[in-house]
Design an enzyme around this catalytic site. Structure first.
Site, mmCIF file in Angstrom:
data_model
loop_
_atom_site.group_PDB
_atom_site.id
_atom_site.type_symbol
_atom_site.label_atom_id
_atom_site.label_comp_id
_atom_site.label_asym_id
_atom_site.label_seq_id
_atom_site.Cartn_x
_atom_site.Cartn_y
_atom_site.Cartn_z
ATOM 1 N N LYS A 1 0.836 -1.201 0.000
ATOM 2 C CA LYS A 1 0.000 0.000 0.000
ATOM 3 C C LYS A 1 0.878 1.261 0.000
ATOM 4 O O LYS A 1 2.090 1.180 0.196
ATOM 5 C CB LYS A 1 -0.940 -0.057 1.215
ATOM 6 C CG LYS A 1 -1.957 -1.217 1.122
ATOM 7 C CD LYS A 1 -2.822 -1.294 2.363
ATOM 8 C CE LYS A 1 -3.890 -2.387 2.215
ATOM 9 N NZ LYS A 1 -4.747 -2.492 3.432
ATOM 10 N N TYR B 1 -12.337 -2.939 -3.607
ATOM 11 C CA TYR B 1 -12.875 -3.015 -2.245
ATOM 12 C C TYR B 1 -14.408 -2.961 -2.223
ATOM 13 O O TYR B 1 -14.992 -2.501 -1.250
ATOM 14 C CB TYR B 1 -12.307 -1.879 -1.391
ATOM 15 C CG TYR B 1 -10.898 -2.116 -0.866
ATOM 16 C CD1 TYR B 1 -10.577 -3.283 -0.164
ATOM 17 C CD2 TYR B 1 -9.887 -1.175 -1.029
ATOM 18 C CE1 TYR B 1 -9.296 -3.498 0.342
ATOM 19 C CE2 TYR B 1 -8.605 -1.383 -0.526
ATOM 20 C CZ TYR B 1 -8.320 -2.542 0.167
ATOM 21 O OH TYR B 1 -7.047 -2.751 0.673
ATOM 22 N N ASN C 1 -1.878 -0.333 7.326
ATOM 23 C CA ASN C 1 -1.344 -1.672 7.577
ATOM 24 C C ASN C 1 -0.476 -2.225 6.445
ATOM 25 O O ASN C 1 -0.263 -3.428 6.334
ATOM 26 C CB ASN C 1 -2.470 -2.643 7.977
ATOM 27 C CG ASN C 1 -3.484 -2.866 6.876
ATOM 28 O OD1 ASN C 1 -3.345 -2.323 5.778
ATOM 29 N ND2 ASN C 1 -4.493 -3.672 7.159
ATOM 30 N N GLU D 1 -9.152 -10.390 -8.311
ATOM 31 C CA GLU D 1 -8.215 -9.274 -8.131
ATOM 32 C C GLU D 1 -7.070 -9.312 -9.145
ATOM 33 O O GLU D 1 -6.651 -8.274 -9.650
ATOM 34 C CB GLU D 1 -7.680 -9.279 -6.690
ATOM 35 C CG GLU D 1 -8.772 -8.928 -5.677
ATOM 36 C CD GLU D 1 -8.380 -9.163 -4.218
ATOM 37 O OE1 GLU D 1 -7.207 -9.506 -3.949
ATOM 38 O OE2 GLU D 1 -9.248 -8.995 -3.343
HETATM 39 P P1 DAT Z 1 -7.657 -7.271 4.919
HETATM 40 O O1 DAT Z 1 -6.863 -6.150 4.297
HETATM 41 O O2 DAT Z 1 -6.885 -7.918 6.024
HETATM 42 O O3 DAT Z 1 -8.180 -8.262 3.913
HETATM 43 P P2 DAT Z 1 -10.347 -6.204 5.003
HETATM 44 O O4 DAT Z 1 -10.486 -6.736 3.622
HETATM 45 O O5 DAT Z 1 -11.391 -6.572 6.001
HETATM 46 O O6 DAT Z 1 -8.919 -6.615 5.631
HETATM 47 O O7 DAT Z 1 -10.279 -4.620 4.965
HETATM 48 C C1 DAT Z 1 -9.547 -3.979 3.946
HETATM 49 C C2 DAT Z 1 -8.748 -2.849 4.561
HETATM 50 O O8 DAT Z 1 -9.641 -1.890 5.142
HETATM 51 C C3 DAT Z 1 -7.838 -3.271 5.712
HETATM 52 O O9 DAT Z 1 -6.583 -3.762 5.253
HETATM 53 C C4 DAT Z 1 -7.694 -2.008 6.481
HETATM 54 C C5 DAT Z 1 -9.058 -1.349 6.319
HETATM 55 N N1 DAT Z 1 -9.910 -1.659 7.468
HETATM 56 C C6 DAT Z 1 -10.532 -2.844 7.716
HETATM 57 N N2 DAT Z 1 -11.225 -2.802 8.848
HETATM 58 C C7 DAT Z 1 -11.075 -1.539 9.331
HETATM 59 C C8 DAT Z 1 -11.537 -0.846 10.471
HETATM 60 N N3 DAT Z 1 -12.332 -1.450 11.374
HETATM 61 N N4 DAT Z 1 -11.130 0.439 10.637
HETATM 62 C C9 DAT Z 1 -10.349 1.053 9.757
HETATM 63 N N5 DAT Z 1 -9.867 0.461 8.648
HETATM 64 C C10 DAT Z 1 -10.226 -0.814 8.435
HETATM 65 MG MG MG Z 2 -9.523 -8.032 2.387
#
Ligand code: DAT
Ligand code: MG
Length: 150
Positions: A11, A51, A114, A128
């Site tokens: 990222k 997303y 992250n 993707e």
């Molecule tokens: P991942 O990236 O582990 O697959 P995800 O698909 O649930 O996680 O979410 C995509 C991204 O969105 C994640 O890397 C960081 C952000 N994100 C997820 N949950 C969040 C939250 N509760 N607060 C803020 N950002 C969040």
């Molecule tokens: Mg994800």
């Protein structure tokens, strides 16, 4: 079985912090084949599609802004267990919960910064990879696969 693919992305914060080589290197050293690799300035449309499952989340606007704050390093890994192992190597979504030795535990502190993305299932990986790379992927063979795989 050794042909499974996953979409991995460093990222914008990871690119800015100079972590692209380190992160790509971890996957290379594990044994995965790099099938595609590109620095991309993603459009809002691309990120919305990427997303789309999160469109209703309260953090979605912030997530899109963060993901457009600079270029990302997108790549595709191929190999046995690419999706599951890819997720394990990234660590839990929230770096505060990530296991030591994972990328997020080693390089991040906040869920909204992250550092990396990885596909969460074989189906989303296929989606993707197609979304980010389209037809710009060509398979190739590596002699070293005879050493990596039994
Ligand atoms: P991942 O990236 O582990 O697959 P995800 O698909 O649930 O996680 O979410 C995509 C991204 O969105 C994640 O890397 C960081 C952000 N994100 C997820 N949950 C969040 C939250 N509760 N607060 C803020 N950002 C969040
Ligand atoms: Mg994800």
């Amino acid at each position: 079985a050794n042909q499974e693919r996953s979409f991995i992305m460093v990222k914008p914060d990871g690119v800015e912090r100079g972590l692209v080589g380190e992160i790509v290197s971890r996957f290379e050293k594990r044994g995965f084949k790099i099938l595609a690799l590109q620095l991309i300035h993603p459009s809002a449309e691309l990120l919305q599609e990427h997303y789309k499952d999160l469109a209703d989340k309260p953090f979605f606007p912030k997530l899109l802004a963060y993901m457009q704050s600079g270029p990302v390093a997108a790549f595709v890994i191929q190999g046995k267990g690419a999706v599951k192992i890819g997720r394990v190597m990234l660590g839990a979504t929230n770096p505060q919960d990530s296991a030591p030795g994972t990328i997020r535990a080693d390089f991040a502190l906040d869920i909204g910064k992250n550092v990396c993305h990885g596909s969460d299932s074989v189906e989303s990986a296929e989606r993707e990879v197609a979304l980010w790379f389209g037809d710009n992927i060509k398979s190739y063979s590596r002699a070293v696969d005879n050493i990596i795989y039994e």
